[in-house]
Design a protein around this motif. Sequence first.
Motif, short mmCIF file in Angstrom:
data_model
loop_
_atom_site.label_atom_id
_atom_site.label_comp_id
_atom_site.label_asym_id
_atom_site.label_seq_id
_atom_site.Cartn_x
_atom_site.Cartn_y
_atom_site.Cartn_z
N TYR A 32 -14.55 9.97 -73.27
CA TYR A 32 -15.86 10.03 -72.65
C TYR A 32 -16.38 11.46 -72.54
O TYR A 32 -15.65 12.37 -72.14
N ALA A 33 -17.65 11.63 -72.87
CA ALA A 33 -18.33 12.85 -72.48
C ALA A 33 -18.60 12.77 -70.98
O ALA A 33 -18.82 11.69 -70.44
N MET A 34 -18.54 13.92 -70.33
CA MET A 34 -18.68 13.96 -68.88
C MET A 34 -19.81 14.90 -68.49
O MET A 34 -20.09 15.88 -69.17
N GLY A 35 -20.40 14.60 -67.36
CA GLY A 35 -21.48 15.46 -66.88
C GLY A 35 -21.46 15.61 -65.38
O GLY A 35 -20.88 14.79 -64.66
N TRP A 36 -22.08 16.69 -64.93
CA TRP A 36 -22.34 16.92 -63.51
C TRP A 36 -23.85 16.88 -63.30
O TRP A 36 -24.61 17.48 -64.07
N PHE A 37 -24.25 16.20 -62.26
CA PHE A 37 -25.65 16.13 -61.87
C PHE A 37 -25.72 16.43 -60.38
O PHE A 37 -24.72 16.38 -59.67
N ARG A 38 -26.92 16.73 -59.91
CA ARG A 38 -27.09 16.95 -58.48
C ARG A 38 -28.42 16.36 -58.03
O ARG A 38 -29.36 16.21 -58.82
N CYS A 96 -20.49 13.36 -60.49
CA CYS A 96 -19.98 13.39 -61.86
C CYS A 96 -20.26 12.04 -62.51
O CYS A 96 -20.41 11.02 -61.83
N ALA A 97 -20.37 12.07 -63.83
CA ALA A 97 -20.73 10.89 -64.57
C ALA A 97 -20.04 10.91 -65.93
O ALA A 97 -19.68 11.97 -66.44
N ALA A 98 -19.90 9.72 -66.50
CA ALA A 98 -19.23 9.58 -67.79
C ALA A 98 -20.02 8.66 -68.71
O ALA A 98 -20.65 7.70 -68.25
N ARG A 99 -19.97 9.00 -69.99
CA ARG A 99 -20.57 8.12 -70.99
C ARG A 99 -19.77 8.23 -72.27
O ARG A 99 -19.22 9.29 -72.57
N PRO A 100 -19.70 7.15 -73.03
CA PRO A 100 -18.96 7.23 -74.30
C PRO A 100 -19.71 8.10 -75.28
O PRO A 100 -20.92 8.27 -75.21
N SER A 101 -18.99 8.70 -76.19
CA SER A 101 -19.52 9.54 -77.26
C SER A 101 -20.21 10.79 -76.74
O SER A 101 -19.70 11.46 -75.86
N TYR A 102 -21.39 11.10 -77.28
CA TYR A 102 -21.99 12.41 -77.10
C TYR A 102 -22.54 12.62 -75.70
O TYR A 102 -22.88 11.68 -75.00
N TYR A 103 -22.65 13.89 -75.29
CA TYR A 103 -23.18 14.20 -73.97
C TYR A 103 -24.69 13.92 -73.96
O TYR A 103 -25.35 13.81 -74.99
N SER A 104 -25.23 13.87 -72.75
CA SER A 104 -26.67 13.73 -72.58
C SER A 104 -27.10 14.46 -71.31
O SER A 104 -26.33 14.56 -70.36
N ARG A 105 -28.32 14.95 -71.30
CA ARG A 105 -28.89 15.55 -70.10
C ARG A 105 -29.61 14.51 -69.24
O ARG A 105 -30.04 14.81 -68.13
N ASN A 106 -29.76 13.32 -69.77
CA ASN A 106 -30.51 12.25 -69.10
C ASN A 106 -29.55 11.42 -68.26
O ASN A 106 -28.68 10.73 -68.79
N PRO A 107 -29.72 11.44 -66.94
CA PRO A 107 -28.78 10.69 -66.09
C PRO A 107 -28.79 9.18 -66.38
O PRO A 107 -27.76 8.53 -66.19
N SER A 108 -29.90 8.65 -66.85
CA SER A 108 -29.97 7.21 -67.11
C SER A 108 -29.08 6.79 -68.28
O SER A 108 -28.83 5.60 -68.47
N GLU A 109 -28.63 7.76 -69.07
CA GLU A 109 -27.78 7.44 -70.22
C GLU A 109 -26.29 7.47 -69.88
O GLU A 109 -25.47 7.22 -70.74
N TYR A 110 -25.97 7.77 -68.63
CA TYR A 110 -24.57 7.76 -68.22
C TYR A 110 -24.21 6.41 -67.64
O TYR A 110 -24.96 5.82 -66.86
#
Length: 123
Positions: A32-38, A96-110
């Motif tokens: 999973y690609a991972m992201g941080w949002f606030r 924190c959030a996770a999504r399969p494959s590539y990262y995204s800046r869009n929170p709705s895609e996690y």
Amino acid sequence: QVQLVESGGGRVQAGGSLRLSCAASGRTFSRYAMGWFRQAPGKEREFVAAISWSAVSTYYEDSMRGRITISRDNAKNTMYLQMNSLKPEDTAVYYCAARPSYYSRNPSEYEYWGQGTQVTVSS
């Protein structure tokens, strides 16, 4: 399913540092690609940083670039966000959030989200 749990938030004075952690369980974390949002009160959730599944690529929101570092340890199923030189405007709940494959800046895609950890920076 991937379960995510953030930790490491707290209250610091401006100029201080915090290290957030995101512990994952469930399906293979390394896929999973991972992201941080606030999200600050009254504001939309915004992108902070993201990291590819392999940790080779990292991405940062421009206003925080140079003050934060995202990293992950796939052997420990954990992602981190080191935040330095914190400012009062960094006050928010960090997710924190996770999504399969590539990262995204869009929170709705996690696909998966943690419950959030509060970061409060006082002036």
